[in-house]
Write an enzyme that holds these catalytic residues in place. Structure first.
Site, short mmCIF file in Angstrom:
data_model
loop_
_atom_site.label_atom_id
_atom_site.label_comp_id
_atom_site.label_asym_id
_atom_site.label_seq_id
_atom_site.Cartn_x
_atom_site.Cartn_y
_atom_site.Cartn_z
N GLU A 40 -67.25 52.63 73.90
CA GLU A 40 -67.35 54.60 73.19
C GLU A 40 -66.98 55.32 74.31
O GLU A 40 -66.66 55.42 76.09
CB GLU A 40 -68.72 54.89 73.41
CG GLU A 40 -69.90 54.24 71.94
CD GLU A 40 -71.06 54.45 72.18
OE1 GLU A 40 -71.12 55.27 72.42
OE2 GLU A 40 -71.64 53.83 70.97
N ASP B 115 -75.03 48.14 69.39
CA ASP B 115 -76.03 48.50 69.66
C ASP B 115 -77.30 48.83 68.76
O ASP B 115 -78.08 49.45 69.57
CB ASP B 115 -75.29 48.66 71.59
CG ASP B 115 -74.18 50.32 71.04
OD1 ASP B 115 -74.55 50.55 69.73
OD2 ASP B 115 -74.57 51.12 72.41
N SER B 116 -76.61 49.25 67.76
CA SER B 116 -77.69 50.12 66.68
C SER B 116 -78.91 49.66 66.87
O SER B 116 -79.59 49.16 65.96
CB SER B 116 -76.42 51.03 65.66
OG SER B 116 -76.07 49.19 64.78
N GLU C 297 -66.73 58.02 64.20
CA GLU C 297 -67.86 58.70 64.17
C GLU C 297 -68.35 59.94 63.71
O GLU C 297 -68.19 60.35 64.97
CB GLU C 297 -68.83 57.68 64.39
CG GLU C 297 -70.56 58.15 64.18
CD GLU C 297 -71.25 56.88 65.24
OE1 GLU C 297 -71.16 56.14 65.43
OE2 GLU C 297 -72.62 56.75 65.02
N ASP D 181 -70.81 45.63 70.98
CA ASP D 181 -70.83 46.73 72.11
C ASP D 181 -71.31 45.85 73.21
O ASP D 181 -71.89 45.73 73.25
CB ASP D 181 -72.13 47.57 70.98
CG ASP D 181 -71.26 48.76 70.18
OD1 ASP D 181 -70.15 48.48 70.87
OD2 ASP D 181 -71.94 48.63 69.50
N LYS E 238 -66.11 46.50 71.79
CA LYS E 238 -65.77 47.51 70.89
C LYS E 238 -66.69 49.00 72.70
O LYS E 238 -68.07 48.75 72.96
CB LYS E 238 -66.75 48.51 70.52
CG LYS E 238 -66.45 50.04 69.59
CD LYS E 238 -66.82 50.17 68.23
CE LYS E 238 -68.88 50.06 68.44
NZ LYS E 238 -69.21 51.53 68.45
#
Ligand code: KIV
Length: 273
Positions: A114, A44-45, A180, A83, A112
């Site tokens: 978080e 999602d960057s 990260e 993501d 993925k």
């Protein structure tokens, strides 16, 4: 043959490092796949490097599905991870619905998400229903307004918590863990304690693999984050090419006969008569 979760486990066991790279479209996925990268992340960057936002928060599930589908069409061999966007996995039902779209419509092989122990029940739920989940600890960009963009878990209590979260995510069934902006010695210690592979970004050389953002690695922008190494200056190369193109158009050097189609003179005369 596409990379499988078992391949990743085997790579960790054999001490073979795992390179991972983000990709957001068909062309970049094709190039990375050709280069032999075993795992691609539709991160999602993309909210920042593709859409120009200042965080990942505005990225929608529709965005992710569209980009994921393009990447999957370009990647024949790499395992493609997508993501789950901000606030799309706050309940088990939402997480299943989001993962369903990313896997069925986007075609990714894994998702993925978080977070630490608070996402453990979500991870368990997804895994039970057949969704491979990659976890993500340390600096988690979807919480950037809480965390600030900085190295996390430098003090003992936070480091201990990160290790416990990592073990809990592994026990919940995550197949890999992104670390990260974590101090290198901590990331190395976590990697040694886990059976699943860790994939670092700004977390030192002791992780089982590394992930980098396409634009950082290839020098698309003028600056890259400290943890990135610029392997090319593609942004500058593109700018040079575009300047040459514009100058050729202005100087009437493009197009030439080589880029144009001819026509029989009589046909043209009849058409214009
Ligand atoms: O969105 C992304 O690109 C990521 C990587 C930085 C790990 O989550």
């Amino acid at each position: 043959m596409r990379t499988t979760l078992l391949d990743l486990r085997r790579m960790k066991k054999a001490g073979r490092r795992i390179p991972m790279l983000t990709a957001y479209d068909y062309a970049s996925a094709k190039i990375a796949d050709r280069a032999g990268v075993p795992m691609l992340l539709v991160g999602d960057s993309l909210g920042m490097v593709v859409q120009g936002h200042d965080s990942t928060l505005p990225v929608s599930l529709d965005d992710m599905v569209r980009h994921a589908a393009a990447v999957v069409r370009g990647a024949e061999s790499a395992l493609v991870v997508g993501d789950l966007p901000f606030l799309t996995y706050t309940s088990k039902d939402d997480a299943i619905a989001a993962a369903r779209r990313l896997m069925q419509e986007g075609g990714v092989q894994a998702v993925k998400l978080e977070g630490g122990r608070h996402v453990v029940p979500i991870v368990q739920h997804l895994v039970q229903f057949g969704v491979p989940v990659m976890a993500h600890l340390g600096f988690t960009p979807q919480s950037q307004h809480q965390l600030g963009v900085r190295v996390q878990a430098k003090e003992a209590a936070c480091a201990k918590r990160l290790l416990e979260d990592a073990l809990a995510l592994e026990a919940a069934g995550a197949f890999a863990l992104v670390l990260e902006l974590v101090p290198a010695p901590l990331a190395e210690a976590v990697s040694k304690r886990l059976r699943i592979p860790t994939i670092g970004i700004g977390a030192g050389a002791g992780c089982d693999g590394q992930v980098q953002v396409w634009h950082d690695l290839l020098g698309l922008f003028e600056t890259s984050p400290r943890h990135a190494k610029r392997y090319a200056e593609i942004g500058a190369a593109i700018e040079t090419a575009i300047r040459a193109y514009a100058a050729d158009v202005e100087g009437e050097r493009f197009p030439t006969k080589a880029q144009s189609a001819g026509m029989d003179a009589d046909e043209l005369a009849r058409a214009l008569a």
